[in-house]
Design a protein around this motif. Structure first.
Motif, PDB file in Angstrom:
ATOM      1  N   GLN A  82       0.669  -1.137  -0.074  1.00 19.38           N
ATOM      2  CA  GLN A  82       0.068   0.063   0.078  1.00 19.38           C
ATOM      3  C   GLN A  82       1.058   1.360  -0.022  1.00 19.38           C
ATOM      4  O   GLN A  82       0.707   2.257  -0.711  1.00 19.38           O
ATOM      5  N   TRP A  83       2.128   1.191   0.634  1.00 15.41           N
ATOM      6  CA  TRP A  83       2.776   2.300   0.824  1.00 15.41           C
ATOM      7  C   TRP A  83       3.429   2.620  -0.643  1.00 15.41           C
ATOM      8  O   TRP A  83       3.624   3.955  -1.239  1.00 15.41           O
ATOM      9  N   GLY A  84       3.797   1.445  -1.318  1.00 11.84           N
ATOM     10  CA  GLY A  84       4.295   1.585  -2.880  1.00 11.84           C
ATOM     11  C   GLY A  84       3.360   2.211  -3.709  1.00 11.84           C
ATOM     12  O   GLY A  84       3.803   3.042  -4.630  1.00 11.84           O
ATOM     13  N   SER A  85       2.126   1.540  -3.544  1.00 11.11           N
ATOM     14  CA  SER A  85       1.070   2.316  -4.360  1.00 11.11           C
ATOM     15  C   SER A  85       0.734   3.867  -3.976  1.00 11.11           C
ATOM     16  O   SER A  85       0.502   4.253  -4.801  1.00 11.11           O
ATOM     17  N   LEU A  86       0.918   4.252  -2.854  1.00 13.47           N
ATOM     18  CA  LEU A  86       0.576   5.817  -2.407  1.00 13.47           C
ATOM     19  C   LEU A  86       1.585   6.499  -3.075  1.00 13.47           C
ATOM     20  O   LEU A  86       1.275   7.402  -3.655  1.00 13.47           O
ATOM     21  N   GLY A  91      -2.252  11.241  -7.639  1.00 10.27           N
ATOM     22  CA  GLY A  91      -2.908  11.858  -8.492  1.00 10.27           C
ATOM     23  C   GLY A  91      -3.799  10.998  -9.330  1.00 10.27           C
ATOM     24  O   GLY A  91      -4.610  11.514 -10.048  1.00 10.27           O
ATOM     25  N   LEU A  92      -3.443   9.770  -9.153  1.00 11.51           N
ATOM     26  CA  LEU A  92      -4.110   8.748  -9.908  1.00 11.51           C
ATOM     27  C   LEU A  92      -5.053   7.956  -8.991  1.00 11.51           C
ATOM     28  O   LEU A  92      -5.113   7.576  -8.122  1.00 11.51           O
ATOM     29  N   GLY A  93      -6.476   7.609  -9.551  1.00 12.14           N
ATOM     30  CA  GLY A  93      -7.292   6.799  -8.911  1.00 12.14           C
ATOM     31  C   GLY A  93      -7.931   7.482  -7.845  1.00 12.14           C
ATOM     32  O   GLY A  93      -7.980   8.690  -7.758  1.00 12.14           O
ATOM     33  N   SER A  94      -8.675   6.696  -7.116  1.00 12.95           N
ATOM     34  CA  SER A  94      -9.694   7.339  -6.028  1.00 12.95           C
ATOM     35  C   SER A  94      -8.971   7.217  -4.852  1.00 12.95           C
ATOM     36  O   SER A  94      -9.412   7.502  -3.748  1.00 12.95           O
TER      37      SER A  94
END
Length: 236
Positions: A82-86, A91-94
């Motif tokens: 999740q940290w990597g995704s953050l 600015g992408l997705g919800s």
């Protein structure tokens, strides 16, 4: 332009520091634990990332600003995935799912029970297949009764049509449920892979260990003479 009012910092008489409602600090830490349950993660995590946001004051010492953290405003915890995704999806997705650990109103937010969402997907698959099986079974019984009781061609055709319709819907409905289950499983695998990769990279960084494999630089590759000079390769 922003419609917010502009407010200058003021001096706190007790500490002598500048204070302002907009002053804050953010701290990111790695947390080690045992089997922590996080929001929207089917895994139990031994390593997580926590983000703290606190109020702050500003002092002036020896010709330098000194920012001092104050009251905690919020704490969120994330898996390594999740940290990597953050940090990579700005600015992408919800947004990225996180676990809230504390807020201004609640210093200790209750823990989340470990309830994997794949179990919910599996339950839905079972419900769909059970419902479809019941419809096919009922339609088959109706067709068998129409034939046994010799209700006539029209009644038999209607019963057969009902059975064919039930069978036709089994495939599409079951496939949708199974696809949802597969997607959930793939997400779990992706989460686990991201967490493992992040953990390995952190171990390499901390210990200075050399990776088990390494790709050579392109300049080190020796190409055949004709290819390297732009010509055509020749058979030896």
């Amino acid at each position: 332009m922003s419609s917010r009012p502009v407010q200058a910092p003021v001096i706190d008489t007790a500490s002598g520091d500048e204070v302002h409602p907009a002053f804050g600090v953010a701290v990111v830490t790695r947390r080690h634990g045992s089997g922590r349950s996080l929001f929207q993660s089917d895994l139990l995590h031994n390593e997580t990332v926590s983000l703290f946001v606190r109020e702050a004051t500003r002092g002036r010492d020896l010709n330098h600003d000194s920012v001092r953290p104050g009251r905690r405003l919020v704490e969120i915890e994330m898996s390594l995935a999740q940290w990597g995704s953050l940090v990579s999806s700005m600015g992408l997705g919800s947004g990225v799912s996180v676990t809230i650990r504390s807020t201004e109103r609640d210093a200790f937010v209750p823990e989340i029970p470990h309830q994997p969402r794949t179990a919910e997907n599996l339950r839905e698959v079972r419900e769909v297949t059970d419902r479809m099986y019941a419809r096919v079974k009922e339609a088959t019984a109706a067709l068998r009764e129409a034939i046994r009781a010799k209700k006539g061609v029209r009644a038999t055709k209607e019963a057969l049509g009902t059975l064919e319709n039930a069978v036709a819907h089994v495939g599409s409905n079951a496939q949708f449920a199974v696809d949802s289950l597969v997607e959930a499983g793939e997400q779990v695998v992706a989460q686990a892979r991201a967490d493992i990769e992040a953990h390995v990279l952190e171990v390499v960084r901390v210990t200075g260990a050399v990776p088990s494999i390494e790709a050579p630089p392109f300049g080190a590759l020796e190409l055949p003479g004709p290819i390297a000079s732009g010509g055509e390769p020749t058979d030896a």
